[in-house]
Design a protein around this motif. Sequence first.
Motif, PDB file in Angstrom:
ATOM      1  N   ALA A  31       0.828  -1.206   0.000  1.00 29.08           N
ATOM      2  CA  ALA A  31       0.000   0.000   0.000  1.00 29.08           C
ATOM      3  C   ALA A  31       0.863   1.257   0.000  1.00 29.08           C
ATOM      4  CB  ALA A  31      -0.920   0.009   1.215  1.00 29.08           C
ATOM      5  N   ARG A  32       0.317   2.312  -0.593  1.00 27.27           N
ATOM      6  CA  ARG A  32       0.960   3.611  -0.553  1.00 27.27           C
ATOM      7  C   ARG A  32      -0.109   4.677  -0.352  1.00 27.27           C
ATOM      8  NH1 ARG A  32       3.786   5.110  -6.097  1.00 27.27           N
ATOM      9  NH2 ARG A  32       4.301   6.920  -4.817  1.00 27.27           N
ATOM     10  N   ALA A  33       0.295   5.779   0.248  1.00 31.31           N
ATOM     11  CA  ALA A  33      -0.607   6.895   0.509  1.00 31.31           C
ATOM     12  C   ALA A  33      -0.218   8.069  -0.380  1.00 31.31           C
ATOM     13  CB  ALA A  33      -0.532   7.302   1.981  1.00 31.31           C
ATOM     14  N   ARG A  34      -1.221   8.729  -0.937  1.00 29.50           N
ATOM     15  CA  ARG A  34      -1.018   9.931  -1.732  1.00 29.50           C
ATOM     16  C   ARG A  34      -2.051  10.969  -1.320  1.00 29.50           C
ATOM     17  NH1 ARG A  34      -0.274   7.584  -7.928  1.00 29.50           N
ATOM     18  NH2 ARG A  34       1.750   6.589  -7.611  1.00 29.50           N
ATOM     19  N   GLY A  35      -1.716  12.243  -1.532  1.00 35.02           N
ATOM     20  CA  GLY A  35      -2.670  13.293  -1.219  1.00 35.02           C
ATOM     21  C   GLY A  35      -2.033  14.431  -0.459  1.00 35.02           C
ATOM     22  N   GLY A  56       3.925  13.400  -0.719  1.00 30.15           N
ATOM     23  CA  GLY A  56       5.168  13.228  -1.461  1.00 30.15           C
ATOM     24  C   GLY A  56       6.233  14.189  -0.981  1.00 30.15           C
ATOM     25  N   THR A  57       5.868  15.456  -0.762  1.00 29.86           N
ATOM     26  CA  THR A  57       6.808  16.444  -0.251  1.00 29.86           C
ATOM     27  C   THR A  57       7.276  16.075   1.155  1.00 29.86           C
ATOM     28  OG1 THR A  57       5.796  18.208  -1.562  1.00 29.86           O
ATOM     29  CG2 THR A  57       7.085  18.875   0.349  1.00 29.86           C
ATOM     30  N   LEU A  58       6.371  15.478   1.941  1.00 30.73           N
ATOM     31  CA  LEU A  58       6.731  15.067   3.298  1.00 30.73           C
ATOM     32  C   LEU A  58       7.540  13.777   3.315  1.00 30.73           C
ATOM     33  CD1 LEU A  58       3.361  15.794   5.168  1.00 30.73           C
ATOM     34  CD2 LEU A  58       5.423  17.217   5.088  1.00 30.73           C
ATOM     35  N   LEU A  95       8.593  21.478   4.180  1.00 29.28           N
ATOM     36  CA  LEU A  95       7.215  21.952   4.130  1.00 29.28           C
ATOM     37  C   LEU A  95       7.039  23.009   3.045  1.00 29.28           C
ATOM     38  CD1 LEU A  95       6.329  22.368   7.932  1.00 29.28           C
ATOM     39  CD2 LEU A  95       5.852  20.412   6.442  1.00 29.28           C
ATOM     40  N   THR A  96       5.982  22.872   2.271  1.00 27.03           N
ATOM     41  CA  THR A  96       5.632  23.892   1.272  1.00 27.03           C
ATOM     42  C   THR A  96       4.554  24.839   1.798  1.00 27.03           C
ATOM     43  OG1 THR A  96       4.024  22.357   0.291  1.00 27.03           O
ATOM     44  CG2 THR A  96       6.245  22.413  -0.661  1.00 27.03           C
ATOM     45  N   GLY A  97       3.999  24.529   2.956  1.00 26.51           N
ATOM     46  CA  GLY A  97       3.045  25.388   3.647  1.00 26.51           C
ATOM     47  C   GLY A  97       3.204  25.193   5.134  1.00 26.51           C
ATOM     48  N   ASP A  98       2.706  26.126   5.930  1.00 24.97           N
ATOM     49  CA  ASP A  98       2.760  25.948   7.380  1.00 24.97           C
ATOM     50  C   ASP A  98       2.010  24.678   7.771  1.00 24.97           C
ATOM     51  OD1 ASP A  98       4.031  28.362   7.337  1.00 24.97           O
ATOM     52  OD2 ASP A  98       2.520  29.448   8.510  1.00 24.97           O
ATOM     53  N   PHE A  99       2.539  23.949   8.756  1.00 22.10           N
ATOM     54  CA  PHE A  99       1.900  22.743   9.278  1.00 22.10           C
ATOM     55  C   PHE A  99       1.793  22.926  10.780  1.00 22.10           C
ATOM     56  CE2 PHE A  99       1.934  18.234  10.705  1.00 22.10           C
ATOM     57  CZ  PHE A  99       0.844  17.783   9.971  1.00 22.10           C
ATOM     58  N   GLY A 100       0.617  23.321  11.249  1.00 22.02           N
ATOM     59  CA  GLY A 100       0.500  23.713  12.645  1.00 22.02           C
ATOM     60  C   GLY A 100       1.367  24.932  12.902  1.00 22.02           C
ATOM     61  N   ASP A 101       2.219  24.833  13.912  1.00 19.42           N
ATOM     62  CA  ASP A 101       3.122  25.935  14.247  1.00 19.42           C
ATOM     63  C   ASP A 101       4.504  25.793  13.613  1.00 19.42           C
ATOM     64  OD1 ASP A 101       1.305  27.394  15.822  1.00 19.42           O
ATOM     65  OD2 ASP A 101       1.666  26.095  17.549  1.00 19.42           O
ATOM     66  N   ILE A 102       4.694  24.797  12.751  1.00 20.81           N
ATOM     67  CA  ILE A 102       5.951  24.664  12.004  1.00 20.81           C
ATOM     68  C   ILE A 102       5.780  25.417  10.680  1.00 20.81           C
ATOM     69  CG2 ILE A 102       7.641  23.082  11.040  1.00 20.81           C
ATOM     70  CD1 ILE A 102       6.624  20.917  12.862  1.00 20.81           C
ATOM     71  N   ASN A 109      11.295  15.774   9.802  1.00 18.91           N
ATOM     72  CA  ASN A 109      11.210  14.321   9.800  1.00 18.91           C
ATOM     73  C   ASN A 109       9.741  13.964   9.995  1.00 18.91           C
ATOM     74  OD1 ASN A 109      14.042  13.818   9.603  1.00 18.91           O
ATOM     75  ND2 ASN A 109      14.236  14.310  11.781  1.00 18.91           N
ATOM     76  N   THR A 110       9.254  13.021   9.209  1.00 20.46           N
ATOM     77  CA  THR A 110       7.820  12.786   9.159  1.00 20.46           C
ATOM     78  C   THR A 110       7.483  11.312   9.346  1.00 20.46           C
ATOM     79  OG1 THR A 110       7.990  12.621   6.746  1.00 20.46           O
ATOM     80  CG2 THR A 110       7.368  14.757   7.661  1.00 20.46           C
ATOM     81  N   SER A 111       6.225  11.073   9.696  1.00 15.00           N
ATOM     82  CA  SER A 111       5.715   9.705   9.776  1.00 15.00           C
ATOM     83  C   SER A 111       4.233   9.710   9.416  1.00 15.00           C
ATOM     84  CB  SER A 111       5.910   9.114  11.174  1.00 15.00           C
ATOM     85  OG  SER A 111       5.115   9.793  12.127  1.00 15.00           O
ATOM     86  N   LEU A 112       3.798   8.613   8.828  1.00 14.66           N
ATOM     87  CA  LEU A 112       2.388   8.406   8.516  1.00 14.66           C
ATOM     88  C   LEU A 112       1.995   7.023   9.002  1.00 14.66           C
ATOM     89  CD1 LEU A 112       0.325   9.268   5.405  1.00 14.66           C
ATOM     90  CD2 LEU A 112       0.375   6.883   6.170  1.00 14.66           C
ATOM     91  N   ASP A 113       0.972   6.949   9.823  1.00 15.15           N
ATOM     92  CA  ASP A 113       0.413   5.692  10.305  1.00 15.15           C
ATOM     93  C   ASP A 113      -1.058   5.653   9.910  1.00 15.15           C
ATOM     94  OD1 ASP A 113       2.812   4.937  11.635  1.00 15.15           O
ATOM     95  OD2 ASP A 113       2.258   6.212  13.314  1.00 15.15           O
ATOM     96  N   PHE A 114      -1.454   4.558   9.268  1.00 12.88           N
ATOM     97  CA  PHE A 114      -2.846   4.416   8.837  1.00 12.88           C
ATOM     98  C   PHE A 114      -3.322   3.007   9.154  1.00 12.88           C
ATOM     99  CE2 PHE A 114      -6.035   3.170   5.675  1.00 12.88           C
ATOM    100  CZ  PHE A 114      -6.974   4.167   5.872  1.00 12.88           C
ATOM    101  N   LEU A 115      -4.502   2.904   9.754  1.00  6.79           N
ATOM    102  CA  LEU A 115      -5.110   1.616  10.080  1.00  6.79           C
ATOM    103  C   LEU A 115      -6.523   1.586   9.507  1.00  6.79           C
ATOM    104  CD1 LEU A 115      -5.213  -1.106  11.688  1.00  6.79           C
ATOM    105  CD2 LEU A 115      -6.100   0.239  13.614  1.00  6.79           C
TER     106      LEU A 115
END
Length: 251
Positions: A31-35, A56-58, A95-102, A109-115
């Motif tokens: 599996a892969r995630a996009r969006g 992809g940027t992340l 980041l290409t846009g603000d993400f929260g306060d970043i 460094n990033t992570s994605l968890d999906f269940l």
Amino acid sequence: MTVKTFVPLSLLLFTACAGNTYHVDAGVMFARARGEVALQNAGGTLDLGSNQNSLGTLGVDDAQASPYLKVQTVHDRHRFQVNGFKLDNDGSGTLTGDFGDITSGSSVNTSLDFLAIAGVYAYELLRNDHMRLAAGAELAFCQLDVSATSGLGSESVTTDVIVPMPYVEAEAFLGDFSVGGNFAAMGADLGDGSGRYFDTALTGRWQVLPEFELFGGYRYLLLDAYGAASGRDFDSDIEIQGWFFGGGIRF
């Protein structure tokens, strides 16, 4: 409702619907995630539409192998199944846009968890030697966590949704081979987020022995949601998709 309550509920429903035929599939899903995803800052001043960051940027859009499991029981015209898989991905990006306060332009460094866990009930409407058609309902539990860490701190979107969806499935038979497809969809305000939810798959099967078969297919899930998660507004448009393969036994 969380996964700790959803799983026992699914197993209880499975037991209640138990019939005289069982089917267990086990395999792997690539599996892969996009969006894209956006997260509001502490001050609530961001325009989420113009502060989207692509997966992809992340650096978390690579395909990953994960276990895939489905348990099914059939009684007369009634079919009930529980299936699920989990995706974990780590990466890094800018980041290409603000993400929260970043702020935009920060290296993270990033992570994605999906269940994803789904319970499905289907009632057989039509069946002959060549095809089968059924309709029912799917109750899907989806849990998403996208996190980013930089020298400015850590931010994450963590959201759970339980989605009841109308469900249809169809199969075509040709000797020891079969091809089946299923589709479920809903647009609603559910759990942490409002939006659109799709779950669809196409599966081919080869009956090698009366009690054993091989299968392969492709699954696609869409979570196009916006709402509040972890105390912050978020906006996500994420697709999870990939090939799956494995073997199944009947008893």
